[in-house]
Design a protein around this motif. Structure first.
Motif, PDB file in Angstrom:
ATOM      1  N   ALA A 252       0.831  -1.214   0.000  1.00  0.00           N
ATOM      2  CA  ALA A 252       0.000   0.000   0.000  1.00  0.00           C
ATOM      3  C   ALA A 252       0.865   1.264   0.000  1.00  0.00           C
ATOM      4  CB  ALA A 252      -0.935  -0.004   1.208  1.00  0.00           C
ATOM      5  N   ALA A 253       1.984   1.237   0.737  1.00  0.00           N
ATOM      6  CA  ALA A 253       2.875   2.400   0.798  1.00  0.00           C
ATOM      7  C   ALA A 253       3.543   2.644  -0.556  1.00  0.00           C
ATOM      8  CB  ALA A 253       3.929   2.197   1.887  1.00  0.00           C
ATOM      9  N   PHE A 254       3.942   1.562  -1.231  1.00  0.00           N
ATOM     10  CA  PHE A 254       4.541   1.724  -2.565  1.00  0.00           C
ATOM     11  C   PHE A 254       3.521   2.290  -3.562  1.00  0.00           C
ATOM     12  CE2 PHE A 254       7.974  -1.117  -1.095  1.00  0.00           C
ATOM     13  CZ  PHE A 254       9.057  -0.387  -1.567  1.00  0.00           C
ATOM     14  N   VAL A 255       2.266   1.881  -3.433  1.00  0.00           N
ATOM     15  CA  VAL A 255       1.221   2.419  -4.308  1.00  0.00           C
ATOM     16  C   VAL A 255       1.029   3.913  -4.040  1.00  0.00           C
ATOM     17  CG1 VAL A 255      -1.246   2.317  -4.901  1.00  0.00           C
ATOM     18  CG2 VAL A 255       0.066   0.195  -4.683  1.00  0.00           C
ATOM     19  N   ARG A 256       1.077   4.325  -2.784  1.00  0.00           N
ATOM     20  CA  ARG A 256       0.956   5.757  -2.452  1.00  0.00           C
ATOM     21  C   ARG A 256       2.095   6.568  -3.076  1.00  0.00           C
ATOM     22  NH1 ARG A 256      -0.157   3.758   2.671  1.00  0.00           N
ATOM     23  NH2 ARG A 256       1.714   4.660   3.642  1.00  0.00           N
ATOM     24  N   LEU A 257       3.305   6.012  -3.026  1.00  0.00           N
ATOM     25  CA  LEU A 257       4.457   6.689  -3.638  1.00  0.00           C
ATOM     26  C   LEU A 257       4.287   6.793  -5.157  1.00  0.00           C
ATOM     27  CD1 LEU A 257       7.356   5.005  -1.600  1.00  0.00           C
ATOM     28  CD2 LEU A 257       6.713   7.426  -1.491  1.00  0.00           C
ATOM     29  N   ALA A 258       3.816   5.709  -5.769  1.00  0.00           N
ATOM     30  CA  ALA A 258       3.607   5.704  -7.229  1.00  0.00           C
ATOM     31  C   ALA A 258       2.532   6.713  -7.621  1.00  0.00           C
ATOM     32  CB  ALA A 258       3.221   4.302  -7.696  1.00  0.00           C
ATOM     33  N   ASP A 259       1.471   6.791  -6.813  1.00  0.00           N
ATOM     34  CA  ASP A 259       0.391   7.753  -7.102  1.00  0.00           C
ATOM     35  C   ASP A 259       0.896   9.192  -6.944  1.00  0.00           C
ATOM     36  OD1 ASP A 259      -1.244   5.643  -7.648  1.00  0.00           O
ATOM     37  OD2 ASP A 259      -2.503   5.826  -5.846  1.00  0.00           O
ATOM     38  N   LYS A 260       1.786   9.414  -5.977  1.00  0.00           N
ATOM     39  CA  LYS A 260       2.381  10.745  -5.797  1.00  0.00           C
ATOM     40  C   LYS A 260       3.229  11.093  -7.017  1.00  0.00           C
ATOM     41  CE  LYS A 260       1.991  13.111  -2.851  1.00  0.00           C
ATOM     42  NZ  LYS A 260       1.050  14.266  -2.792  1.00  0.00           N
ATOM     43  N   LEU A 261       3.964  10.122  -7.538  1.00  0.00           N
ATOM     44  CA  LEU A 261       4.775  10.348  -8.746  1.00  0.00           C
ATOM     45  C   LEU A 261       3.878  10.678  -9.943  1.00  0.00           C
ATOM     46  CD1 LEU A 261       7.567  10.340 -10.122  1.00  0.00           C
ATOM     47  CD2 LEU A 261       7.333   7.856 -10.405  1.00  0.00           C
TER      48      LEU A 261
END
Length: 268
Positions: A252-261
Protein backbone atom coordinates in the motif's frame (compact mmCIF):
# COMPACT_ATOMS: atom_id res chain seq x y z
CA UNK A 1 7.32 -46.08 -23.27
CA UNK A 2 9.15 -47.49 -26.31
CA UNK A 3 12.88 -47.00 -26.68
CA UNK A 4 12.18 -44.67 -29.61
CA UNK A 5 10.50 -42.17 -27.28
CA UNK A 6 13.21 -41.99 -24.61
CA UNK A 7 14.27 -38.40 -24.02
CA UNK A 8 17.19 -36.98 -22.10
CA UNK A 9 16.78 -33.73 -20.19
CA UNK A 10 18.32 -30.82 -22.08
CA UNK A 11 20.44 -28.39 -20.10
CA UNK A 12 19.72 -25.41 -22.36
CA UNK A 13 15.99 -25.71 -21.62
CA UNK A 14 16.64 -26.04 -17.88
CA UNK A 15 14.86 -29.40 -17.91
CA UNK A 16 14.45 -31.47 -14.75
CA UNK A 17 11.71 -34.06 -15.15
CA UNK A 18 9.46 -34.83 -12.21
CA UNK A 19 9.21 -38.57 -11.55
CA UNK A 20 8.19 -38.96 -7.86
CA UNK A 21 4.65 -40.41 -7.87
CA UNK A 22 3.90 -39.13 -4.34
CA UNK A 23 4.83 -35.56 -5.28
CA UNK A 24 2.88 -35.76 -8.56
CA UNK A 25 -0.21 -36.92 -6.65
CA UNK A 26 0.17 -34.14 -4.10
CA UNK A 27 0.41 -31.48 -6.83
CA UNK A 28 -2.64 -32.87 -8.65
CA UNK A 29 -4.56 -32.85 -5.37
CA UNK A 30 -3.61 -29.18 -4.79
CA UNK A 31 -4.82 -28.25 -8.30
CA UNK A 32 -7.98 -30.37 -8.04
CA UNK A 33 -9.00 -30.02 -11.69
CA UNK A 34 -12.68 -30.59 -12.59
CA UNK A 35 -14.21 -31.89 -15.85
CA UNK A 36 -15.71 -28.54 -16.95
CA UNK A 37 -12.45 -26.56 -16.55
CA UNK A 38 -9.91 -25.20 -19.02
CA UNK A 39 -6.30 -25.82 -18.04
CA UNK A 40 -3.03 -24.73 -19.59
CA UNK A 41 0.17 -26.60 -18.80
CA UNK A 42 3.46 -24.88 -19.53
CA UNK A 43 6.40 -27.18 -20.22
CA UNK A 44 4.72 -30.60 -19.82
CA UNK A 45 8.09 -32.34 -20.31
CA UNK A 46 7.47 -36.09 -20.43
CA UNK A 47 3.87 -35.69 -19.25
CA UNK A 48 4.18 -36.55 -15.53
CA UNK A 49 1.43 -34.06 -14.58
CA UNK A 50 -0.29 -34.08 -17.98
CA UNK A 51 -1.63 -37.60 -17.48
CA UNK A 52 -3.28 -36.76 -14.14
CA UNK A 53 -4.66 -33.44 -15.39
CA UNK A 54 -6.32 -35.16 -18.36
CA UNK A 55 -7.69 -37.89 -16.09
CA UNK A 56 -9.78 -35.16 -14.39
CA UNK A 57 -11.80 -34.74 -17.60
CA UNK A 58 -10.74 -31.08 -17.95
CA UNK A 59 -9.72 -29.62 -21.32
CA UNK A 60 -5.94 -29.28 -21.36
CA UNK A 61 -3.81 -27.10 -23.64
CA UNK A 62 -0.07 -27.64 -23.30
CA UNK A 63 2.78 -25.41 -24.51
CA UNK A 64 6.11 -27.17 -25.08
CA UNK A 65 9.25 -25.59 -26.54
CA UNK A 66 11.44 -28.70 -26.97
CA UNK A 67 10.78 -30.15 -30.46
CA UNK A 68 12.21 -33.50 -29.35
CA UNK A 69 9.40 -33.90 -26.80
CA UNK A 70 6.57 -33.28 -29.28
CA UNK A 71 6.48 -36.88 -30.71
CA UNK A 72 6.53 -38.32 -27.18
CA UNK A 73 3.63 -36.10 -26.03
CA UNK A 74 1.62 -36.82 -29.19
CA UNK A 75 2.23 -40.55 -28.82
CA UNK A 76 1.01 -40.49 -25.22
CA UNK A 77 -1.92 -38.07 -25.36
CA UNK A 78 -3.09 -37.27 -28.90
CA UNK A 79 -5.86 -39.87 -28.73
CA UNK A 80 -7.51 -37.86 -25.90
CA UNK A 81 -9.98 -35.34 -27.41
CA UNK A 82 -9.41 -32.96 -24.45
CA UNK A 83 -5.69 -32.60 -25.28
CA UNK A 84 -4.35 -29.74 -27.44
CA UNK A 85 -0.62 -29.37 -28.03
CA UNK A 86 1.04 -26.04 -28.94
CA UNK A 87 4.73 -26.19 -29.89
CA UNK A 88 6.36 -22.90 -28.99
CA UNK A 89 7.88 -20.58 -26.42
CA UNK A 90 5.58 -19.83 -23.46
CA UNK A 91 7.28 -16.41 -23.10
CA UNK A 92 5.88 -15.46 -26.53
CA UNK A 93 2.61 -17.40 -26.33
CA UNK A 94 -0.59 -15.36 -26.72
CA UNK A 95 -2.76 -16.69 -23.89
CA UNK A 96 -5.72 -14.64 -25.14
CA UNK A 97 -5.69 -16.81 -28.31
CA UNK A 98 -7.16 -19.65 -26.21
CA UNK A 99 -10.21 -17.39 -25.83
CA UNK A 100 -11.12 -18.41 -22.27
CA UNK A 101 -13.94 -16.60 -20.42
CA UNK A 102 -12.66 -14.02 -17.87
CA UNK A 103 -11.09 -15.47 -14.69
CA UNK A 104 -11.43 -19.07 -15.95
CA UNK A 105 -8.04 -20.28 -17.20
CA UNK A 106 -6.10 -22.45 -14.76
CA UNK A 107 -2.36 -22.44 -15.44
CA UNK A 108 0.04 -25.18 -14.31
CA UNK A 109 3.76 -25.58 -14.85
CA UNK A 110 7.04 -27.06 -13.65
CA UNK A 111 8.90 -23.95 -14.77
CA UNK A 112 12.56 -23.92 -15.79
CA UNK A 113 14.36 -21.71 -13.30
CA UNK A 114 15.88 -19.48 -15.98
CA UNK A 115 12.48 -18.28 -17.30
CA UNK A 116 10.26 -18.44 -14.21
CA UNK A 117 10.24 -14.72 -13.32
CA UNK A 118 9.75 -13.31 -16.86
CA UNK A 119 7.08 -15.95 -17.52
CA UNK A 120 5.12 -15.03 -14.38
CA UNK A 121 5.21 -11.34 -15.44
CA UNK A 122 4.09 -12.33 -18.96
CA UNK A 123 1.14 -14.25 -17.48
CA UNK A 124 0.23 -11.35 -15.19
CA UNK A 125 -0.38 -9.23 -18.31
CA UNK A 126 -3.29 -11.62 -18.89
CA UNK A 127 -4.37 -11.78 -15.22
CA UNK A 128 -8.00 -10.98 -16.13
CA UNK A 129 -8.24 -14.32 -18.00
CA UNK A 130 -6.71 -16.43 -15.23
CA UNK A 131 -8.43 -18.08 -12.28
CA UNK A 132 -5.31 -19.47 -10.66
CA UNK A 133 -1.75 -20.63 -11.32
CA UNK A 134 0.11 -23.53 -9.72
CA UNK A 135 3.85 -23.55 -10.35
CA UNK A 136 6.81 -25.64 -9.34
CA UNK A 137 9.65 -23.15 -8.85
CA UNK A 138 12.99 -22.89 -7.14
CA UNK A 139 12.23 -22.78 -3.40
CA UNK A 140 13.96 -19.43 -2.91
CA UNK A 141 11.82 -17.88 -5.68
CA UNK A 142 8.63 -19.09 -3.95
CA UNK A 143 9.92 -17.63 -0.67
CA UNK A 144 10.37 -14.27 -2.43
CA UNK A 145 6.90 -14.47 -4.02
CA UNK A 146 5.24 -15.18 -0.67
CA UNK A 147 7.40 -12.82 1.43
CA UNK A 148 6.05 -10.18 3.80
CA UNK A 149 7.52 -6.70 4.45
CA UNK A 150 10.50 -6.45 6.78
CA UNK A 151 12.56 -9.44 5.66
CA UNK A 152 15.34 -9.93 3.14
CA UNK A 153 13.06 -11.85 0.74
CA UNK A 154 10.67 -8.88 0.35
CA UNK A 155 11.48 -7.09 -2.90
CA UNK A 156 10.40 -6.24 -6.44
CA UNK A 157 9.15 -9.76 -7.23
CA UNK A 158 7.06 -10.01 -4.02
CA UNK A 159 5.49 -6.58 -4.48
CA UNK A 160 4.66 -6.75 -8.19
CA UNK A 161 3.21 -10.28 -7.95
CA UNK A 162 1.24 -9.52 -4.76
CA UNK A 163 -0.13 -6.37 -6.43
CA UNK A 164 -1.90 -8.72 -8.88
CA UNK A 165 -2.31 -11.96 -6.90
CA UNK A 166 -2.84 -13.68 -3.61
CA UNK A 167 0.23 -15.89 -3.08
CA UNK A 168 0.30 -19.20 -1.20
CA UNK A 169 3.46 -21.25 -0.63
CA UNK A 170 1.90 -24.75 -0.61
CA UNK A 171 4.77 -27.18 0.03
CA UNK A 172 8.43 -27.88 -0.69
CA UNK A 173 9.81 -30.57 -3.00
CA UNK A 174 13.27 -32.10 -2.55
CA UNK A 175 15.66 -32.44 -5.49
CA UNK A 176 15.34 -36.25 -5.43
CA UNK A 177 11.85 -35.96 -6.98
CA UNK A 178 13.46 -35.04 -10.33
CA UNK A 179 15.66 -36.59 -12.98
CA UNK A 180 18.28 -35.26 -13.25
CA UNK A 181 18.22 -34.00 -9.65
CA UNK A 182 18.70 -30.21 -9.59
CA UNK A 183 21.18 -28.66 -7.16
CA UNK A 184 18.42 -26.75 -5.34
CA UNK A 185 15.12 -27.58 -3.65
CA UNK A 186 11.82 -26.63 -5.27
CA UNK A 187 8.42 -25.58 -3.97
CA UNK A 188 4.83 -25.41 -5.19
CA UNK A 189 3.16 -22.00 -5.18
CA UNK A 190 -0.46 -21.03 -5.85
CA UNK A 191 -1.12 -17.59 -7.36
CA UNK A 192 -4.74 -16.38 -7.49
CA UNK A 193 -5.26 -13.11 -9.41
CA UNK A 194 -7.39 -10.59 -7.49
CA UNK A 195 -10.72 -9.94 -9.20
CA UNK A 196 -10.58 -6.51 -7.56
CA UNK A 197 -7.10 -5.13 -6.82
CA UNK A 198 -6.72 -4.45 -3.05
CA UNK A 199 -4.40 -1.46 -3.69
CA UNK A 200 -4.95 -0.22 -7.26
CA UNK A 201 -2.32 2.21 -8.53
CA UNK A 202 -3.20 5.17 -10.76
CA UNK A 203 -0.54 3.94 -13.21
CA UNK A 204 0.89 0.44 -12.96
CA UNK A 205 4.05 1.48 -14.87
CA UNK A 206 4.84 4.17 -12.30
CA UNK A 207 4.49 1.58 -9.54
CA UNK A 208 7.00 -0.65 -11.35
CA UNK A 209 9.32 2.33 -11.70
CA UNK A 210 9.16 3.29 -8.01
CA UNK A 211 9.67 -0.31 -6.86
CA UNK A 212 12.60 -0.87 -9.25
CA UNK A 213 14.34 2.36 -8.13
CA UNK A 214 13.67 1.67 -4.45
CA UNK A 215 15.23 -1.81 -4.54
CA UNK A 216 18.17 -0.92 -6.80
CA UNK A 217 20.01 -0.01 -3.59
CA UNK A 218 17.99 -1.80 -0.95
CA UNK A 219 20.37 -0.98 1.92
CA UNK A 220 19.79 2.78 1.47
CA UNK A 221 16.89 4.82 2.81
CA UNK A 222 13.97 5.69 0.54
CA UNK A 223 14.97 9.36 0.68
CA UNK A 224 18.25 8.41 -1.04
CA UNK A 225 17.13 5.62 -3.33
CA UNK A 226 14.09 7.53 -4.69
CA UNK A 227 15.68 10.99 -4.91
CA UNK A 228 15.71 10.92 -8.75
CA UNK A 229 11.90 10.48 -8.71
CA UNK A 230 10.52 12.04 -5.52
CA UNK A 231 11.73 14.73 -3.13
CA UNK A 232 11.78 14.13 0.63
CA UNK A 233 8.69 16.36 0.91
CA UNK A 234 6.84 14.34 -1.75
CA UNK A 235 7.68 11.08 0.08
CA UNK A 236 6.36 12.55 3.35
CA UNK A 237 3.26 13.86 1.51
CA UNK A 238 2.56 10.25 0.45
CA UNK A 239 2.44 9.42 4.17
CA UNK A 240 5.68 7.44 3.97
CA UNK A 241 8.70 7.82 6.27
CA UNK A 242 11.67 8.64 4.01
CA UNK A 243 14.16 7.34 6.58
CA UNK A 244 12.92 3.75 6.13
CA UNK A 245 14.59 1.22 3.88
CA UNK A 246 12.50 -0.15 0.97
CA UNK A 247 12.08 -3.62 2.52
CA UNK A 248 10.24 -2.01 5.47
CA UNK A 249 7.38 -0.72 3.28
CA UNK A 250 4.22 -2.64 2.47
CA UNK A 251 2.48 -2.76 -0.92
CA UNK A 252 0.00 0.00 0.00
CA UNK A 253 2.87 2.40 0.80
CA UNK A 254 4.54 1.72 -2.57
CA UNK A 255 1.22 2.42 -4.31
CA UNK A 256 0.96 5.76 -2.45
CA UNK A 257 4.46 6.69 -3.64
CA UNK A 258 3.61 5.70 -7.23
CA UNK A 259 0.39 7.75 -7.10
CA UNK A 260 2.38 10.75 -5.80
CA UNK A 261 4.78 10.35 -8.75
CA UNK A 262 1.74 10.28 -11.09
CA UNK A 263 0.40 13.52 -9.61
CA UNK A 264 3.83 15.10 -9.96
CA UNK A 265 4.26 13.96 -13.57
CA UNK A 266 0.82 15.16 -14.66
CA UNK A 267 1.39 18.56 -12.97
CA UNK A 268 4.64 19.14 -14.89
Amino acid sequence: MTEHYQHRARKRFGQNFLHDAGVIHRILRAIYARPTERLLEIGPGQGALTEGLLASGAHLDVVELDLDLIPLLKHKFDSNPNFTLHQGDALKFDFASLNPPPHSLRVVGNLPYNISTPLIFHLLEHASLIRDMHFMLQKEVVERLAATPGGGDWGRLSIMVQYHCQVEHLFNVGSGAFKPAPKVDSAIVRLVPHETLPHPAKDHRQLERVVREAFNQRRKTLRNTLKALLSSDAIEAANVDGSLRPEQLDLAAFVRLADKLCEQTSAE
